[in-house]
Design a protein around this motif. Sequence first.
Motif, short mmCIF file in Angstrom:
data_model
loop_
_atom_site.label_atom_id
_atom_site.label_comp_id
_atom_site.label_asym_id
_atom_site.label_seq_id
_atom_site.Cartn_x
_atom_site.Cartn_y
_atom_site.Cartn_z
N THR A 123 45.72 -41.62 -22.93
CA THR A 123 45.48 -40.96 -23.20
C THR A 123 46.53 -40.83 -24.77
O THR A 123 48.63 -40.94 -24.07
CB THR A 123 45.76 -39.08 -22.79
N ALA A 124 47.08 -40.59 -25.26
CA ALA A 124 48.11 -39.19 -26.65
C ALA A 124 47.72 -38.02 -26.90
O ALA A 124 48.96 -37.71 -27.27
CB ALA A 124 47.99 -39.91 -27.57
N ALA A 125 47.63 -38.07 -25.71
CA ALA A 125 47.62 -35.77 -25.89
C ALA A 125 48.54 -35.26 -25.60
O ALA A 125 49.10 -34.42 -26.33
CB ALA A 125 46.51 -34.95 -25.06
N PRO A 126 49.76 -36.04 -24.71
CA PRO A 126 51.15 -35.44 -24.25
C PRO A 126 51.47 -35.27 -26.10
O PRO A 126 52.55 -34.23 -25.59
CB PRO A 126 52.03 -36.01 -23.06
N ILE A 127 51.50 -36.35 -26.69
CA ILE A 127 52.61 -36.18 -27.95
C ILE A 127 51.47 -34.77 -28.98
O ILE A 127 52.76 -34.74 -29.73
CB ILE A 127 51.90 -37.43 -28.43
N PHE A 128 50.82 -34.57 -28.73
CA PHE A 128 50.39 -33.15 -29.59
C PHE A 128 51.82 -31.54 -30.07
O PHE A 128 51.38 -31.68 -31.56
CB PHE A 128 49.18 -32.95 -29.38
N PRO A 129 51.84 -32.06 -28.29
CA PRO A 129 52.77 -30.33 -29.06
C PRO A 129 54.36 -30.86 -30.44
O PRO A 129 54.79 -30.14 -30.31
CB PRO A 129 53.46 -30.23 -27.54
N VAL A 130 54.49 -31.91 -29.47
CA VAL A 130 56.09 -32.37 -30.34
C VAL A 130 55.42 -32.68 -31.67
O VAL A 130 56.51 -32.69 -32.80
CB VAL A 130 56.08 -34.31 -30.17
N THR A 247 67.52 -35.73 -24.22
CA THR A 247 66.40 -35.83 -23.50
C THR A 247 65.90 -35.22 -22.67
O THR A 247 65.59 -34.82 -21.34
CB THR A 247 64.97 -36.37 -24.80
N TRP A 248 66.34 -36.69 -21.84
CA TRP A 248 66.10 -36.87 -19.89
C TRP A 248 67.55 -36.18 -19.39
O TRP A 248 66.41 -35.42 -18.78
CB TRP A 248 66.26 -38.57 -19.69
N ALA A 249 68.79 -35.99 -19.81
CA ALA A 249 69.64 -34.85 -19.06
C ALA A 249 68.45 -33.58 -19.10
O ALA A 249 68.98 -32.39 -18.33
CB ALA A 249 70.70 -35.27 -19.64
N VAL A 250 68.58 -32.98 -20.97
CA VAL A 250 68.52 -31.32 -20.70
C VAL A 250 67.17 -31.17 -20.09
O VAL A 250 66.57 -30.15 -19.75
CB VAL A 250 68.19 -31.94 -22.61
N CYS A 251 65.95 -31.74 -20.26
CA CYS A 251 64.80 -31.73 -19.89
C CYS A 251 65.03 -32.05 -18.65
O CYS A 251 63.87 -30.60 -17.39
CB CYS A 251 63.03 -32.46 -20.59
N ALA A 263 58.78 -38.00 -18.22
CA ALA A 263 58.14 -39.62 -18.94
C ALA A 263 58.31 -39.24 -20.32
O ALA A 263 58.00 -40.70 -20.87
CB ALA A 263 57.25 -40.23 -17.78
N TYR A 264 56.70 -38.72 -19.94
CA TYR A 264 56.11 -38.25 -21.57
C TYR A 264 57.57 -37.87 -22.78
O TYR A 264 57.41 -38.74 -23.92
CB TYR A 264 55.59 -37.24 -21.42
N LEU A 265 58.34 -36.88 -21.82
CA LEU A 265 58.87 -36.49 -22.68
C LEU A 265 60.38 -37.48 -23.71
O LEU A 265 60.83 -37.96 -24.89
CB LEU A 265 59.84 -35.79 -22.39
N VAL A 266 60.46 -38.26 -22.89
CA VAL A 266 61.92 -39.41 -23.08
C VAL A 266 61.10 -40.78 -23.28
O VAL A 266 61.85 -41.34 -24.31
CB VAL A 266 62.43 -40.00 -21.26
N LEU A 267 59.63 -40.98 -23.04
CA LEU A 267 59.04 -42.48 -24.41
C LEU A 267 58.62 -41.34 -25.90
O LEU A 267 59.27 -42.52 -26.35
CB LEU A 267 58.16 -42.57 -23.10
#
Length: 315
Positions: A123-130, A247-251, A263-267
């Motif tokens: 799925t690509a749904a997690p990309i939508f907010p970004v 992103t990994w460190a802050v999130c 994992a979504y946000l880092v990728l």
Amino acid sequence: MDGAAALEKLVPVLAAFGGGVLLARRKVVPAEASKAFADYAFLFAVPCYLFGNIYASDLGALFDWRAIGGYTAAAALAVAVLVCASAAYGVREPRAVALRVMAGVQVNTAYFAVPVFITVFGTAAPIFPVLLFQVCVLSLVVIAIMELGRAGAGAGSPGQRLRRALTASLTTPLVLACNAAILLNLVSVHVPRVALDGAAFVGDSASPVALFALGLHLGRLGLDVRGTTREELALIGFKCLAFPLLTWAVCGAVFGVRGEWLAYLVLIAAMPTPQNLFIFAQRYDVGVDLSASLVIKSSVVSLLLIPVWLQTVAS
């Protein structure tokens, strides 16, 4: 996920991308056709895919505000670093700085992130907010700086030019499809199954067509590695390594994001510089050669590093 499993997940991505490069280099498919394929994906297939999937999604799970807040904070910090680094490097013209910020922080969602996420996560749904954050915040800021810095260009006052540019950005098919899906989901409007099936049928072609178009584009321009400047290396390194790590460190450490969302946000952060960078550079006549080089080279580097990021975030 070990390295072999991560690479196995990317075989379809490599096949579609590499097929475009090979066919363009051998002149089997005209490289100029990349624009037609890219337009089909960007203007039609990807909006269809996102509309159907967002409409059917649980919006409460899709909009994880802690995750979105963490990514926004990481992006804001990255912007500050790039502005300071540009000034230290001697780049102070606002449009040139804005272009470098876009190169280091914005990600290629439609042509790269969507097909990778479909292949890896289904799925690509997690990309939508970004995607919304990019269009409604980052892109609008860049457009504002570019328009206000383009003295005497186009009809109307700077304010009128800026308003037209912002309107055009917010009315792209990608944004309209996403907003329509959210609205219909929230008010519980029933969309006929035949319409959703049609959107799914078209949307399934988004991933391979977008990657094939990117491959054709690369096959036409080639890859001049020896001509890479220090500034290009720095921006590619920041986009493909520093920004995902930030992103990994802050999130993770500051906002406490864990599991799949981390994992979504880092990728997402590891995705390459968007092709829109080159479009902006041409439109506003600033850093055209630099932009073309960054789009191509960051795409190649990101493709090579994705298995590493997949293994890292899954461990």
